[in-house]
Design an enzyme around this catalytic site. Structure first.
Site, mmCIF file in Angstrom:
data_model
loop_
_atom_site.group_PDB
_atom_site.id
_atom_site.type_symbol
_atom_site.label_atom_id
_atom_site.label_comp_id
_atom_site.label_asym_id
_atom_site.label_seq_id
_atom_site.Cartn_x
_atom_site.Cartn_y
_atom_site.Cartn_z
ATOM 1 N N LYS B 117 51.953 2.604 13.474
ATOM 2 C CA LYS B 117 50.991 1.308 12.430
ATOM 3 C C LYS B 117 51.430 2.429 11.059
ATOM 4 O O LYS B 117 51.892 2.246 9.888
ATOM 5 C CB LYS B 117 49.573 1.570 12.493
ATOM 6 C CG LYS B 117 49.477 0.308 13.495
ATOM 7 C CD LYS B 117 47.763 -0.224 13.120
ATOM 8 C CE LYS B 117 47.815 -1.338 13.604
ATOM 9 N NZ LYS B 117 46.542 -2.284 13.581
ATOM 10 N N GLY B 165 43.531 -3.474 17.852
ATOM 11 C CA GLY B 165 42.380 -4.305 18.801
ATOM 12 C C GLY B 165 41.386 -3.273 18.301
ATOM 13 O O GLY B 165 40.362 -3.937 19.230
ATOM 14 N N GLY B 166 41.177 -3.008 17.214
ATOM 15 C CA GLY B 166 39.675 -1.606 17.053
ATOM 16 C C GLY B 166 39.278 -1.317 17.983
ATOM 17 O O GLY B 166 38.645 -0.054 17.300
ATOM 18 N N GLU B 201 42.810 4.693 5.816
ATOM 19 C CA GLU B 201 42.791 3.736 3.904
ATOM 20 C C GLU B 201 41.813 3.561 3.759
ATOM 21 O O GLU B 201 40.166 3.810 3.678
ATOM 22 C CB GLU B 201 43.993 2.804 4.276
ATOM 23 C CG GLU B 201 43.325 2.189 5.433
ATOM 24 C CD GLU B 201 44.597 1.259 6.435
ATOM 25 O OE1 GLU B 201 45.625 1.377 6.714
ATOM 26 O OE2 GLU B 201 43.768 0.001 6.430
ATOM 27 N N HIS B 209 43.248 -12.480 4.461
ATOM 28 C CA HIS B 209 43.925 -11.754 5.751
ATOM 29 C C HIS B 209 45.271 -13.033 4.809
ATOM 30 O O HIS B 209 44.813 -14.810 5.074
ATOM 31 C CB HIS B 209 43.467 -12.319 7.234
ATOM 32 C CG HIS B 209 44.909 -11.337 8.020
ATOM 33 N ND1 HIS B 209 44.801 -10.676 9.036
ATOM 34 C CD2 HIS B 209 46.120 -12.193 8.184
ATOM 35 C CE1 HIS B 209 45.810 -11.281 9.203
ATOM 36 N NE2 HIS B 209 46.442 -11.871 8.963
ATOM 37 N N LYS B 237 41.575 -15.029 14.393
ATOM 38 C CA LYS B 237 42.015 -16.166 14.385
ATOM 39 C C LYS B 237 41.391 -16.917 14.345
ATOM 40 O O LYS B 237 41.631 -17.529 15.913
ATOM 41 C CB LYS B 237 43.287 -16.255 13.348
ATOM 42 C CG LYS B 237 44.077 -14.762 12.227
ATOM 43 C CD LYS B 237 45.257 -14.797 12.970
ATOM 44 C CE LYS B 237 46.118 -13.519 11.901
ATOM 45 N NZ LYS B 237 47.383 -13.293 12.348
ATOM 46 N N ASN B 291 53.968 -8.086 12.611
ATOM 47 C CA ASN B 291 53.916 -9.089 14.084
ATOM 48 C C ASN B 291 55.939 -9.103 14.675
ATOM 49 O O ASN B 291 55.793 -9.370 13.340
ATOM 50 C CB ASN B 291 53.448 -9.838 14.519
ATOM 51 C CG ASN B 291 51.709 -9.036 14.399
ATOM 52 O OD1 ASN B 291 50.937 -8.666 14.458
ATOM 53 N ND2 ASN B 291 50.649 -9.511 13.408
ATOM 54 N N ARG B 293 56.860 -10.648 16.668
ATOM 55 C CA ARG B 293 56.967 -12.120 17.468
ATOM 56 C C ARG B 293 56.793 -13.462 16.867
ATOM 57 O O ARG B 293 56.154 -13.319 15.682
ATOM 58 C CB ARG B 293 56.024 -11.497 18.873
ATOM 59 C CG ARG B 293 54.886 -11.545 17.956
ATOM 60 C CD ARG B 293 53.575 -11.083 19.201
ATOM 61 N NE ARG B 293 52.279 -10.522 18.313
ATOM 62 C CZ ARG B 293 51.495 -11.025 17.504
ATOM 63 N NH1 ARG B 293 50.878 -12.436 17.392
ATOM 64 N NH2 ARG B 293 50.373 -10.283 16.772
ATOM 65 N N ARG B 339 41.917 -23.288 15.993
ATOM 66 C CA ARG B 339 42.507 -22.703 17.504
ATOM 67 C C ARG B 339 40.997 -23.625 18.493
ATOM 68 O O ARG B 339 39.642 -23.649 17.984
ATOM 69 C CB ARG B 339 41.611 -21.502 17.579
ATOM 70 C CG ARG B 339 43.396 -20.872 17.003
ATOM 71 C CD ARG B 339 43.772 -19.632 17.424
ATOM 72 N NE ARG B 339 44.221 -18.865 16.244
ATOM 73 C CZ ARG B 339 45.146 -17.592 16.552
ATOM 74 N NH1 ARG B 339 44.271 -16.991 17.581
ATOM 75 N NH2 ARG B 339 45.751 -17.412 15.955
#
Lengths: 180, 456
Positions: B117, B165-166, B201, B209, B237, B291, B293, B339
């Site tokens: 990152k 993932g936090g 940050e 988002h 999401k 990402n 992918r 979803r």
């Protein structure tokens, strides 16, 4: 409407209007030859095992799932205060018997059992560990969600019945505890 | 050098999605699977299949060596990694290449740059892409952290450089807590990723988002518009839509330009997504991550542009992608994806595996369903809870939403709880209808006061 049913078209419309005005409902009406099933909002798609009415749920992650769906939906307030531990007689189906005077801590849900909270941490409890009600004794992961297993009782761990990273069934005995 | 036989190193709906693309292209498919997925739809639909290990992903879908062995044995000339699992694993990409198998995605070095990152943030800055105010790279010690903190102000966010993932992430509200949070985040990052590097940050609240779909050929990066994915729980999401209801034409233009600039900066190849947070009030946007992918929500973009991104990925890997210019990519109407997960929204979106007894899918105009579920399917406990993606397209947002309401009403799933009811409720929520949701909307507003709010 069907001649076999006394429900008129107006009756059905009225039912639907009531549904339309409410949130989170699921109703099933079977009357003569008529079957009416309507679900809406949070009541929709809850799965066959659930009842439509939702009760307040406690904050803990593992607790609401500690009993079967039927039990938790029908009588959640008491289910939430039920400790994870089960008396000896009720765990007969979970394999080896629990020694007299001891209690079991069961898996609240199906999933993979972890004895520590992260791969680099030591196991949360060992045989001989003293535990109290709010202690986290293990973790069960299902579908990438990790759930802490709270002890729910105080005593001494005398047996650990599931291996680290083993798949466990809902209700399977994980720990045998001699209560204080 | 077109490809002939594609091995699918994934499972579930995305595996099926890749098989369908291959079939349309006249390519053969090899489906790898764990022992738990032997009865799955991708295994049945692929031309051939091969079992690679035990149910747990670490013993099957994450075993790069076993997958490459399978590809060799089955004569596959390419591997499609889907999303998740090995899709952003630089070593796996390189190992495929070394074995003479095309990895359908970027090469290892690009995945590695974007996976770190702090490096990605630096690259974004160099490409002129706005990043949230914060430290230049990992902070060396608490003194440096304090200096940065004084510049950007509290609250601030500590993030693991190698993270995701936090894990290794902390929100810090005051200087007194800085040292403690820094140390614990670093320890957690070290344990989770083997790298204790953390950077700082500015912490933004009530942001949206919004991500930009890009596709690069190694020389030039094209964009395929944005997707707004602000409706989330546990940072995951639940609903995605395009165009974003929160962007002005000017902001959209800035963001897509920025995304392409970043792609160009690294010579990006294949499909990728540049994620941003957007402060709708100030119309400011900041890079979060890229990402490398295909994304879960790619159908939203396919519905908007009429371009099949998965086929384009495969064709590009075989050196056969048709020429495409930015002005040939046009956007029509509005698309929305919900979803449908096997989760109980009233119990903190808790996932539940089990047998799917009834499974009736919606259909009709403007409706697309991507799913691997069939009636009688046993949803295993080992993987994620995604059952189906319902995507609707309409001439405008209100038609897309009306179609989604209609589609969800047609859908019926029994056997496990689902998020269908949640979506129906969301689609009637004024905040969603007026385009006012933000990334913490579900937790802080829609489920405010709910006993299991803290799970969201």
């Amino acid at each position: 409407m069907s001649g076999r049913s006394n429900l008129t078209h107006e009756d059905v419309l009225r039912i639907l209007q009531i549904v339309d005005k409410s949130e989170d409902v699921e109703i099933s009406v079977e009357y003569g030859g008529l079957k009416l099933h309507v679900s809406k909002g949070a009541a929709a798609g809850r799965g066959a095992a659930s009842t439509p009415l939702e009760h307040a749920l406690p904050k803990q992650v593992a607790r609401p799932l500690l009993t079967s769906n039927e039990a938790s939906d029908d009588d959640l307030p008491s289910a939430t205060s039920t400790p994870l531990a089960q008396p000896t007689s009720e765990t007969a189906s979970s394999g080896d018997a629990i020694p007299a005077g001891a209690l079991a801590i069961i898996a609240p849900l199906l999933g993979r059992f972890y004895r520590s909270s992260s791969p680099t941490e030591p196991p949360l409890v060992e045989v001989g560990s003293k535990i109290s009600e709010d202690d986290t004794v293990g973790v069960v992961e299902v579908m990438k969600l990790f759930n802490e297993i709270k002890s729910g009782l105080s005593g001494t761990v005398i047996e650990i019945r599931a291996a680290n990273e083993e798949m466990v069934e809902e209700g399977q005995v994980l720990f045998v505890v001699r209560p204080d | 050098m077109g490809l002939r036989r594609i091995l699918i190193a994934n499972r579930g709906e995305i595996a099926l999605r890749v098989i369908r693309a291959c079939r349309e292209l006249g390519l053969e498919t090899v489906q790898v699977h764990s022992s738990a997925d032997a009865d799955s739809l991708p295994v049945r639909m692929a031309d051939s299949s091969i079992e690679i290990g035990a149910p747990q992903a670490a013993e099957s879908y994450l075993k790069g060596g076993a997958i490459i062995e399978a590809a060799k044995r089955m004569g596959a000339d390419a591997v499609h990694p889907g999303y998740g699992f090995l899709s952003e694993n630089a070593a796996f990409s390189d190992a495929c290449a070394a074995a003479g198998i095309a990895f359908i995605g970027p090469k290892g070095s690009v995945i590695e740059m974007m996976g770190d990152k702090a490096v990605a943030r630096g690259l974004a800055k160099q490409a002129g892409v706005p990043v949230t105010p914060g430290s230049e790279g990992p902070v060396k010690n608490v003194d440096e952290a304090a200096t940065v903190a004084r510049e950007i102000g509290f609250p601030l966010l500590i993030k693991a450089s190698a993270g995701g993932g936090g894990r290794g992430m902390r929100v810090v509200h005051e200087e007194a807590k800085l040292r403690e949070s820094l140390e614990s985040a670093s320890r957690e990052a070290e344990a989770a990723f083997g790298d204790g590097g953390v950077y700082i940050e500015k912490y933004m609240s009530a942001v949206r988002h919004v991500e930009v779909q890009i596709f690069g050929d190694g020389k030039k990066t094209l964009h395929f518009g944005e997707r707004d994915c602000s409706t989330q729980r546990r940072h995951q999401k639940l609903v995605e839509e395009s165009p974003s209801p929160a962007l002005t034409a000017e902001l959209r233009n800035k963001m897509t330009t920025a995304a392409c600039a970043l792609g160009d900066r690294v010579g990006y190849e294949g499909a990728g997504t540049v994620e941003f947070i957007v402060d709708a009030a100030t119309q400011e946007f900041y890079f979060i991550e890229m990402n490398t992918r295909i994304q879960v929500e790619h159908p939203v973009t396919e519905m908007m542009t009429g371009i099949d991104l998965v086929k384009r990925q495969i064709l590009h890997a075989g050196g056969e992608a048709p020429e495409l210019r930015q002005d040939e990519i046009t956007f029509r109407g509005h698309a929305l994806e919900c979803r449908i997960n096997a989760e109980d929204p009233n119990k903190g979106f808790f996932p539940k595996p089990g047998r799917i007894e009834t499974f009736t899918m919606p259909a009709g105009p403007g409706v697309r369903v991507d799913t691997h579920v069939y009636p009688g399917y046993m949803l295993p406990p080992y993987y994620d809870s995604l059952l189906a993606k319902v995507i609707t397209h309409g001439a405008d947002r209100s038609e897309a939403i009306a179609r989604m309401r209609r589609a969800l009403g047609e859908m019926k799933v029994d056997g496990v709880p689902t998020t269908i009811g949640f979506h129906q409720r969301l689609l009637d929520d004024p905040a969603f209808l007026e385009g006012r949701v933000h990334t913490r909307f579900i937790r802080e507003e829609m489920y405010a006061g709910h006993p299991m709010q803290n799970m969201l």
